[in-house]
Design a protein around this motif. Structure first.
Motif, short mmCIF file in Angstrom:
data_model
loop_
_atom_site.label_atom_id
_atom_site.label_comp_id
_atom_site.label_asym_id
_atom_site.label_seq_id
_atom_site.Cartn_x
_atom_site.Cartn_y
_atom_site.Cartn_z
N GLU A 1 11.56 4.38 -6.95
CA GLU A 1 11.78 3.63 -6.03
C GLU A 1 10.90 4.21 -4.58
N ARG A 2 11.22 5.07 -4.35
CA ARG A 2 10.91 5.78 -3.13
C ARG A 2 9.29 6.31 -3.38
N ALA A 3 8.93 6.93 -3.68
CA ALA A 3 8.11 6.85 -4.03
C ALA A 3 6.97 6.07 -4.41
N ILE A 4 7.45 4.93 -4.40
CA ILE A 4 6.55 4.14 -4.90
C ILE A 4 6.86 3.18 -3.40
N ARG A 5 7.14 3.45 -2.69
CA ARG A 5 7.03 2.62 -1.96
C ARG A 5 5.78 3.09 -0.91
N PRO A 6 5.53 4.03 -0.24
CA PRO A 6 4.09 3.82 0.12
C PRO A 6 3.19 3.14 -0.51
N ALA A 7 3.03 3.00 -1.64
CA ALA A 7 1.26 2.05 -2.70
C ALA A 7 2.12 1.14 -2.10
N VAL A 8 3.21 0.25 -1.75
CA VAL A 8 3.52 -1.29 -1.76
C VAL A 8 3.35 -1.25 0.05
N ILE A 9 3.31 0.02 1.08
CA ILE A 9 2.72 -0.48 1.82
C ILE A 9 1.06 -0.66 1.56
N TRP A 10 0.52 0.10 1.22
CA TRP A 10 -0.61 0.56 0.86
C TRP A 10 -1.41 -1.22 0.76
N ARG A 11 -0.89 -1.60 -0.37
CA ARG A 11 -1.03 -3.16 -1.53
C ARG A 11 -0.95 -3.65 -0.01
N ARG A 12 -0.12 -4.20 0.86
CA ARG A 12 0.42 -4.58 1.60
C ARG A 12 -0.71 -4.93 2.60
N THR A 13 -1.54 -3.94 3.06
CA THR A 13 -2.22 -3.26 4.54
C THR A 13 -3.64 -3.94 3.77
N SER A 14 -3.94 -3.09 2.39
CA SER A 14 -5.22 -3.26 2.20
C SER A 14 -5.91 -4.36 1.09
N PHE A 15 -4.23 -4.93 0.93
CA PHE A 15 -4.46 -6.21 -0.07
C PHE A 15 -4.69 -5.39 -2.09
N GLY A 16 -4.93 -4.32 -1.69
CA GLY A 16 -5.34 -3.62 -3.11
C GLY A 16 -6.10 -3.23 -3.43
N SER A 17 -7.19 -2.98 -4.15
CA SER A 17 -8.60 -2.45 -4.57
C SER A 17 -9.72 -3.95 -4.73
N GLN A 18 -11.26 -3.66 -4.72
CA GLN A 18 -11.60 -4.40 -5.45
C GLN A 18 -12.67 -4.03 -6.68
N THR A 19 -12.50 -2.93 -7.00
CA THR A 19 -12.94 -2.28 -8.13
C THR A 19 -12.46 -1.65 -9.18
N THR A 20 -12.52 -0.55 -10.22
CA THR A 20 -11.69 -0.32 -11.00
C THR A 20 -12.00 1.53 -10.54
N ALA A 21 -13.07 1.31 -9.39
CA ALA A 21 -13.60 2.54 -9.16
C ALA A 21 -12.53 3.40 -8.17
N GLY A 22 -11.88 2.03 -7.03
CA GLY A 22 -10.85 1.91 -6.10
C GLY A 22 -9.92 1.69 -6.04
N SER A 23 -9.43 1.63 -7.28
CA SER A 23 -7.87 1.63 -8.00
C SER A 23 -7.59 3.22 -8.40
N HIS A 24 -8.86 3.76 -9.18
CA HIS A 24 -8.91 5.62 -8.74
C HIS A 24 -8.60 6.18 -7.95
N PHE A 25 -9.38 5.82 -7.04
CA PHE A 25 -9.02 6.27 -5.91
C PHE A 25 -8.12 6.61 -5.63
N VAL A 26 -7.34 5.56 -5.39
CA VAL A 26 -5.28 4.46 -5.06
C VAL A 26 -4.91 5.95 -5.79
N LEU A 27 -4.77 5.74 -7.32
CA LEU A 27 -3.66 6.24 -7.81
C LEU A 27 -4.52 7.90 -7.95
N LEU A 28 -5.25 8.73 -7.82
CA LEU A 28 -5.18 9.93 -7.34
C LEU A 28 -4.71 10.59 -6.49
N MET A 29 -5.01 9.60 -4.89
CA MET A 29 -5.05 10.50 -3.81
C MET A 29 -3.01 10.21 -3.48
N LEU A 30 -2.88 9.05 -4.25
CA LEU A 30 -1.48 8.48 -4.05
C LEU A 30 -0.93 10.22 -5.12
#
Length: 511
Positions: free
Chosen positions: A434-463
């Motif tokens: 849950e601590r590890a996934i917290r930054p991802a939740v903040i990212w989701r709230r500030t960016s409203f997620g991603s618009q493409t599969t490539a964008g989601s792929h960048f998110v998971l790689l960088m996380l």
């Protein structure tokens, strides 16, 4: 009128009932039916009322809701009693001071020596071998290093063909160096800046101009550079002895046409002490969990009770007691028998964690811990079994029915509650994931997620990269620079796996 009274008044005897007119019989039957329907409606309304009451009283204490969603009426956490001591460090506390740079790291060293005695004004003598050190840290003006390559075009004297020079092999075709690409990736992945914020930061801080499209292209180049390292990290996690897993919702648009149904995306995380792996899928099913952990997962899984993990044997699972505690609090807040069941289970849970805190603090040995837990486990099983034995209808929605179903479900996975008692490296809660996934939740709230599969792929790689490197206390910008440089030069990507220190080399008599 109660049914028995009505029966007594009309059905005095079978002979009288037989002589009762048909119209009266129909009236009585209709009254019985209406009474039965009224009782059913009343039961349904009571169940609906309790359901709505649970929703109104839902807080972070009795559900998985975030504390930020708690209503104003929710009870606040009790404030700690004042200790009576003043603010700041207390006597005996080891103070923390500013860390100074080594002398070799200083650009210049200026010595200041007093001329005369501050008391009598006479000249001073001697040498201070341990002077007080005062350092001033400054950032020099940042100017980009721009190297221009001019490709000349010359005419052939024989045939007149124009030929232009080509870039050398070591010069990238893209107009930005590896550190610029790495910095864009770090601003996006570590500090969660939007595309426009990255563009603004690069211009205002580094005086580097780039378009929004260029920012995205540089992000994708960074993604390609760490792809193999993240896949290696995934394999490492899937073969780890203990893995914590969790998932949360994520938003992925359909700009690229890959999410035509506008399905809800899900971000999954698998955590080990030194390596963490993320994935984003358009489903929350068992197949996604198997892809996260590996179909041949043989380690110990620490997670909540979500059904997508049920393919893992209960002997390999540790269910989160923090999630269970919230469920028990919800049960204790229901009326009647449910309240007694919930309060009894919470009492046993508190006894269990009182012992666990002693084990964690070193005041209780691991050998004694299982023996002291045995009666607590027996009491919990008895309470769950007592609740599970209540007879309820398959479609019943009363508070007691909900409690009974929850207790029956807990009995099925009861062996998965106690692995932390006998295995030293297993925690009773899933807090690490849950601590590890917290930054991802903040990212989701500030960016409203991603618009493409490539964008989601960048998110998971960088996380994956950022979380893993932070757990190993490695520099993210340095790693990204090395990875992008290696990709451009066709060399192996640096690894995200824990770095094994080189063995110490014995030095013979140096004197």
């Amino acid at each position: 009128m109660e049914e028995n009274s009505l029966t007594y008044a009309i059905e005095i005897s079978s002979w009288d009932w037989e002589k009762t007119p048909a119209s009266v019989k129909q009236l009585v039957e209709r009254m019985r039916q209406e009474k039965k329907e009224s009782e059913q409606r009343l039961a349904d309304l009571e169940a609906k009322y309790q359901e709505l009451l649970e929703k109104i009283n839902r807080t972070s204490k009795n559900s998985s809701s975030a504390p930020s969603t708690d209503p104003a009426s929710a009870p606040k956490q009790q404030k700690k009693k004042k200790s009576g001591f003043g603010r700041g460090g207390q006597p005996g506390h080891k103070g923390q001071s500013r860390l100074l740079y080594e002398e070799s790291e200083c650009n210049s060293v200026i010595d200041h020596q007093p001329k005369v005695c501050k008391c009598c004004g006479e000249k001073l003598k001697g040498v201070d071998s341990n002077p007080y050190r005062h350092q001033i840290v400054e950032i020099p003006p940042i100017n980009p290093i721009v190297v221009e390559h001019r490709l000349h075009q010359l005419e052939c004297w024989h045939c007149g063909t124009l030929t232009r020079a080509s870039l050398p092999a070591d010069v990238p075709a893209r107009g930005y160096g590896v550190r610029v690409v790495a910095l864009v990736a770090v601003l996006s992945g570590l500090y969660r800046h939007s595309t426009r914020m990255v563009q603004s930061a690069m211009l205002s801080i580094f005086e580097i101009r780039m378009s929004l499209g260029t920012v995205n292209k540089l992000r994708f180049e960074a993604s390609d550079a760490v792809e193999s390292a993240v896949l290696e990290a995934k394999t490492y996690v899937q073969n780890a002895a203990v893995v914590g897993a969790d998932e949360t919702s994520f938003c992925q648009g359909n700009v690229d046409g890959c999410n035509a149904k506008n399905s809800q995306a899900w971000l999954w995380v698998a955590v080990t002490p030194l390596v963490t792996f993320f994935q984003i899928t358009l489903t929350r099913c068992t197949d996604a969990a198997k892809n996260l952990l590996g179909e041949n997962f043989s380690g110990i899984l620490n997670s909540d009770r979500y059904s997508a993990y049920n393919w893992v044997d209960t002997q390999q699972r540790q269910l989160c007691w923090a999630h269970l505690k919230r469920e028990l609090i919800k049960i204790s807040e229901r009326p009647g028998v449910s309240s007694n069941i919930g309060n009894t289970l919470i009492q046993q849970l508190e006894k269990l964690f009182a012992l666990w805190y002693q084990v964690r603090d070193g005041t209780l040995s691991r050998d004694e811990f299982p023996q002291l837990v045995a009666p607590i486990r027996s009491s919990i099983i008895s309470c769950l079994q007592e609740a599970a034995d209540y007879e309820i209808g398959s479609q019943e929605k009363t508070p007691l029915a909900k409690t009974v179903r929850t207790c029956r479900q807990l009995l099925k996975v009861e062996p998965a509650l106690w692995l932390f008692v006998t295995v030293a490296d297993v925690e009773p809660t899933n807090n690490a994931a849950e601590r590890a996934i917290r930054p991802a939740v903040i990212w989701r709230r500030t960016s409203f997620g991603s618009q493409t599969t490539a964008g989601s792929h960048f998110v998971l790689l960088m996380l994956t990269v950022v979380t893993t490197l932070k757990s190993q206390r490695r520099n993210v910008l340095e790693f990204m620079t090395q990875a992008i440089s290696a990709k451009r030069q066709g060399q192996p990507t640096p690894s995200l796996l824990p770095q094994v220190p080189a063995p110490a080399v014995a030095v013979k008599n140096a004197a």
